[in-house]
Design an enzyme around this catalytic site. Sequence first.
Site, PDB file in Angstrom:
ATOM      1  N   TYR A  11       0.933  -1.148   0.076  1.00 24.69           N
ATOM      2  CA  TYR A  11      -0.121   0.596  -0.141  1.00 24.69           C
ATOM      3  C   TYR A  11       0.858   1.538   0.081  1.00 24.69           C
ATOM      4  CZ  TYR A  11       1.058  -0.366   4.657  1.00 24.69           C
ATOM      5  OH  TYR A  11       1.581  -0.954   6.147  1.00 24.69           O
ATOM      6  N   GLY A  12       2.242   0.270  -0.489  1.00 19.78           N
ATOM      7  CA  GLY A  12       2.825   2.226  -0.128  1.00 19.78           C
ATOM      8  C   GLY A  12       4.280   2.309  -0.760  1.00 19.78           C
ATOM      9  N   THR A  13       5.339   2.112  -1.108  1.00 21.07           N
ATOM     10  CA  THR A  13       5.990   2.163  -1.915  1.00 21.07           C
ATOM     11  C   THR A  13       6.450   0.870  -2.434  1.00 21.07           C
ATOM     12  OG1 THR A  13       7.916   1.939  -0.205  1.00 21.07           O
ATOM     13  CG2 THR A  13       7.481   4.484  -0.427  1.00 21.07           C
ATOM     14  N   LEU A  14       5.859  -0.382  -2.065  1.00 20.39           N
ATOM     15  CA  LEU A  14       5.451  -1.066  -3.232  1.00 20.39           C
ATOM     16  C   LEU A  14       5.119  -1.486  -3.707  1.00 20.39           C
ATOM     17  CD1 LEU A  14       6.850  -2.910   0.152  1.00 20.39           C
ATOM     18  CD2 LEU A  14       8.465  -3.269  -1.657  1.00 20.39           C
ATOM     19  N   GLU A  83      10.960  -3.574   5.754  1.00 24.92           N
ATOM     20  CA  GLU A  83       9.535  -3.346   6.509  1.00 24.92           C
ATOM     21  C   GLU A  83      10.253  -2.988   7.974  1.00 24.92           C
ATOM     22  OE1 GLU A  83       7.629  -1.946   5.214  1.00 24.92           O
ATOM     23  OE2 GLU A  83       6.879  -3.162   3.339  1.00 24.92           O
TER      24      GLU A  83
END
Length: 143
Positions: A11-14, A83
């Site tokens: 849900y972010g930088t991935l 993470e």
Amino acid sequence: MTAVELPFFVYGTLRPGQHNHDAFLHGRTAAEKPATLPGALLYDGPGYPYAVEDPGGGTVASEVVTAAPGEYRELLVVLDHLEEFIAPGHPRNLYERVAREVIGEDGTAVRAWVYVAAEGLARELRDRGRTIEGGDWAERAGR
């Protein structure tokens, strides 16, 4: 302990198009499909977001990513390291890796690994954090 081979909810930088997707996932996935995580809020962080479980409501919008054949074990190790997930409940975890139901764009529920803010950080975010309206990091203001 061997983890169950679940897809990853990112849900972010991935997410596709983001820098960590290109660095860690590009070419190593079999599928990337839109999905939502119910029962969570998204908080802004220092260049990346945090999902915090919120049974009272909230939804995080993003993608569910399935590892390409032969890539799962290495991806799990790489993503756990990225993470800052050491082990379930470890006091130095930044995120916890938890299995949760996510909902695909066709309404189908899929069990996936989700990295949520570790409990100490989650408490701090609930107290003083800034939520991302709409639960979509890529769509937040200024992106």
